[in-house]
Design an enzyme around this catalytic site. Structure first.
Site, mmCIF file in Angstrom:
data_model
loop_
_atom_site.group_PDB
_atom_site.id
_atom_site.type_symbol
_atom_site.label_atom_id
_atom_site.label_comp_id
_atom_site.label_asym_id
_atom_site.label_seq_id
_atom_site.Cartn_x
_atom_site.Cartn_y
_atom_site.Cartn_z
ATOM 1 N N ASN A 138 -0.192 8.682 -8.086
ATOM 2 C CA ASN A 138 0.000 8.182 -6.720
ATOM 3 C C ASN A 138 1.448 7.700 -6.634
ATOM 4 O OD1 ASN A 138 0.081 6.808 -4.340
ATOM 5 N ND2 ASN A 138 -1.715 5.541 -4.740
ATOM 6 N N ARG A 194 -2.040 12.090 -5.074
ATOM 7 C CA ARG A 194 -2.315 11.548 -3.746
ATOM 8 C C ARG A 194 -1.125 11.901 -2.861
ATOM 9 N NH1 ARG A 194 -1.714 5.549 -1.434
ATOM 10 N NH2 ARG A 194 -2.571 6.023 0.622
ATOM 11 N N HIS A 216 -6.259 7.017 4.859
ATOM 12 C CA HIS A 216 -7.296 6.466 3.962
ATOM 13 C C HIS A 216 -8.507 7.407 3.837
ATOM 14 C CE1 HIS A 216 -5.819 2.188 5.196
ATOM 15 N NE2 HIS A 216 -5.267 2.533 4.041
ATOM 16 N N LEU A 227 -10.437 -2.100 4.299
ATOM 17 C CA LEU A 227 -9.595 -3.259 4.631
ATOM 18 C C LEU A 227 -8.804 -3.679 3.398
ATOM 19 C CD1 LEU A 227 -12.395 -5.289 6.491
ATOM 20 C CD2 LEU A 227 -10.817 -3.595 7.457
ATOM 21 N N GLY A 279 -3.258 -2.173 4.118
ATOM 22 C CA GLY A 279 -3.439 -1.339 5.309
ATOM 23 C C GLY A 279 -4.931 -1.309 5.629
ATOM 24 N N ARG A 288 1.021 -5.189 9.550
ATOM 25 C CA ARG A 288 1.146 -4.322 10.737
ATOM 26 C C ARG A 288 0.380 -4.933 11.908
ATOM 27 N NH1 ARG A 288 -0.631 0.410 7.233
ATOM 28 N NH2 ARG A 288 1.261 1.143 6.225
ATOM 29 N N LEU A 298 -4.621 -12.484 2.147
ATOM 30 C CA LEU A 298 -5.767 -13.176 2.739
ATOM 31 C C LEU A 298 -6.286 -14.305 1.846
ATOM 32 C CD1 LEU A 298 -7.571 -12.932 5.277
ATOM 33 C CD2 LEU A 298 -9.220 -11.899 3.760
ATOM 34 N N ARG A 299 -6.074 -14.179 0.541
ATOM 35 C CA ARG A 299 -6.542 -15.265 -0.347
ATOM 36 C C ARG A 299 -5.839 -16.565 0.011
ATOM 37 N NH1 ARG A 299 -5.929 -11.312 -5.387
ATOM 38 N NH2 ARG A 299 -4.269 -10.705 -3.980
ATOM 39 N N GLY A 319 -9.423 -4.212 -0.719
ATOM 40 C CA GLY A 319 -9.271 -5.563 -1.281
ATOM 41 C C GLY A 319 -9.905 -6.656 -0.427
ATOM 42 N N ILE A 320 -9.736 -6.573 0.890
ATOM 43 C CA ILE A 320 -10.331 -7.580 1.780
ATOM 44 C C ILE A 320 -11.820 -7.285 1.979
ATOM 45 C CG2 ILE A 320 -10.322 -8.455 4.163
ATOM 46 C CD1 ILE A 320 -7.277 -8.006 4.197
ATOM 47 N N GLY A 321 -12.148 -6.036 2.271
ATOM 48 C CA GLY A 321 -13.541 -5.673 2.544
ATOM 49 C C GLY A 321 -14.461 -5.966 1.361
ATOM 50 N N GLU A 342 -10.124 5.383 -5.244
ATOM 51 C CA GLU A 342 -9.397 6.575 -4.792
ATOM 52 C C GLU A 342 -8.975 7.452 -5.960
ATOM 53 O OE1 GLU A 342 -7.289 3.751 -2.233
ATOM 54 O OE2 GLU A 342 -7.034 5.399 -0.828
#
Ligand code: AMP
Length: 401
Positions: free
Chosen positions: A7, A89, A178, A207, A210, A239, A282-283, A330-332, A386
């Site tokens: 990647n 990728r 994605h 999530l 990006g 973004r 987000l952490r 990572g968030i989801g 991925e």
């Protein structure tokens, strides 16, 4: 069998080697800060200690890849391993690529020609493939495109309401990104829920830094939130997501900012970072809002409301309620707070969260975080992978040719 997955991003190269596509990779590594004298890299073989990669002299992408290949080739732990195929990728396949392909010179050239659509990625993706061909002569190389999965979307969904020549002459349309992740988690969710993929309605929310969500009908993408570029859709780490299309001209007139400066503002300084003024992580925002920080609270509130609105919008292309809503990235995968606040906006769809299983990310329930007696469909946490998806697509391409 050894499948190498590469990647090649704008300032990093990530790689993995699989010898069994039902298990973790035997090698996983990365090179960071490519293009800067601070370049550094390492890899891990099985669970052993990280091995540093040395970069004598140069620090561009070609040097990063050459140093990585020579470190792997020289490693005594890997002498028995032979690489039989490499999967890459590739961020943008435009309209030219609707699925993974074996790559030769003409495909590399077509990937390069997509640079106007993916200025940051296309050139680096092509370089990664060329370096792998040079280091592994005769080994088949496969490109797997982030946009490929979305090529099943219908014209009335992917076209913008703008004059036709913009599409005809400049390829202005929605592409979506994605795709490898959405496709992977959709199959995995169906496996866990005993649903037949080819007769299912799913919405997946990827999530990470990006963010995008996709409506998947019978295993095929029918709508997605990202567009011509990854800026469209919901707010993300840095973004803005959807914004009034007049904002560029308004800001230019009001502030004198250039088009490029405004584009950077919307891509790199907005989203969670822009609203909170603190971070895109987000952490950190979760800690700050727990301590009463209003800016962090607003950033997360906007993120979750706009995410819920996008998810609701995707039910139109599904022509009905989904059989499941998937959270990944990572968030989801890790933020119980975001999942809870998002589903609070969607209670009219019958999602009723189980607080306990949501807090543990569905660890003991195959990822399911809604109550079993919920009137609506299940919401499920499915970790994305991925690299594994690219390795599998690579094997499939090589086996069918
Ligand atoms: P990705 O791009 O998939 O690696 O995801 C990056 C995002 O995931 C960042 O916003 C991180 O803050 C977020 N993230 C990672 N781990 C956690 C966690 N334990 N709790 C909340 N957010 C997390």
């Amino acid at each position: 069998m050894g499948i190498l997955v590469i990647n090649c991003g704008s300032s990093s190269v990530k790689f993995a080697i699989f010898d069994d596509l039902d298990a973790d990779p035997i090698v996983r590594g990365s090179v960071e800060q490519v293009g800067s004298p601070a370049i550094s890299g390492h890899y891990i073989v099985r669970e052993a200690d990280p091995v540093p990669i040395r970069f004598p002299g140069h620090h561009d992408h070609a040097a990063a890849l050459a140093a990585t290949f020579s470190a792997l080739k020289a490693d005594p732990q890997l002498q028995d391993l032979s690489i039989t195929a490499a999967g890459h990728r590739v961020v943008h396949g435009g309209q030219a690529f609707s699925g993974p392909v074996l790559v030769g010179e003409s495909e590399i050239e077509r990937i390069r020609q997509l640079s106007p659509l993916a200025p940051v990625h296309a050139v680096h993706n092509a370089l990664g493939i060329e370096a792998a061909i040079a280091a592994l002569p005769g080994v088949p190389q496969v490109a797997v495109f982030d946009t490929g999965f979305h090529q099943t979307i219908a014209p009335h969904v992917y076209r913008y309401a703008v004059p036709e020549f913009l599409y005809r002459d400049h390829q202005v349309r929605r592409y979506g990104f994605h795709g490898t992740s959405h496709q992977f988690v959709a199959a995995e969710a169906c496996r866990r829920l005993s649903l037949p993929l080819d007769s299912s309605r799913l919405i997946s929310a990827h999530l990470g830094n990006g963010c995008s969500a996709t409506a998947i009908l019978n295993g095929r993408s029918v709508d997605t939130t990202m567009g011509l570029t990854p800026l469209e859709g919901m707010p993300m780490g840095t973004r803005s997501g959807n914004i009034d299309p007049n904002l560029h001209s308004y800001l230019h007139e009001q502030t004198g900012m250039s088009l490029q400066e405004i584009t950077d503002l919307l891509n790199k300084k907005s989203g969670l970072l822009g609203v909170s003024g603190l971070s895109n992580d987000l952490r950190l925002l979760t800690e700050k809002l727990a301590a009463g920080c209003e800016a962090a609270q607003l950033a997360v509130d906007i993120f979750c409301f706009r995410l819920a609105r996008e998810l609701a919008g995707l039910t139109v292309a599904l022509r009905g309620m989904p059989d499941a809503l998937i959270f990944t990235g990572g968030i989801g995968e890790n933020s119980a707070l975001v999942r809870e606040k998002t589903l609070e906006h969607l209670t009219h769809y019958g999602f009723e969260l189980d607080a306990g299983t949501n807090a543990s990310h569905g660890a003991s329930t195959q990822g399911i975080i809604t109550r079993s007696d919920s009137p609506g469909p299940p919401a499920i946490v499915v970790p994305t992978n991925e690299e594994l998806a690219i390795a599998r697509a690579t094997r499939e391409q090589v086996c069918t040719h």
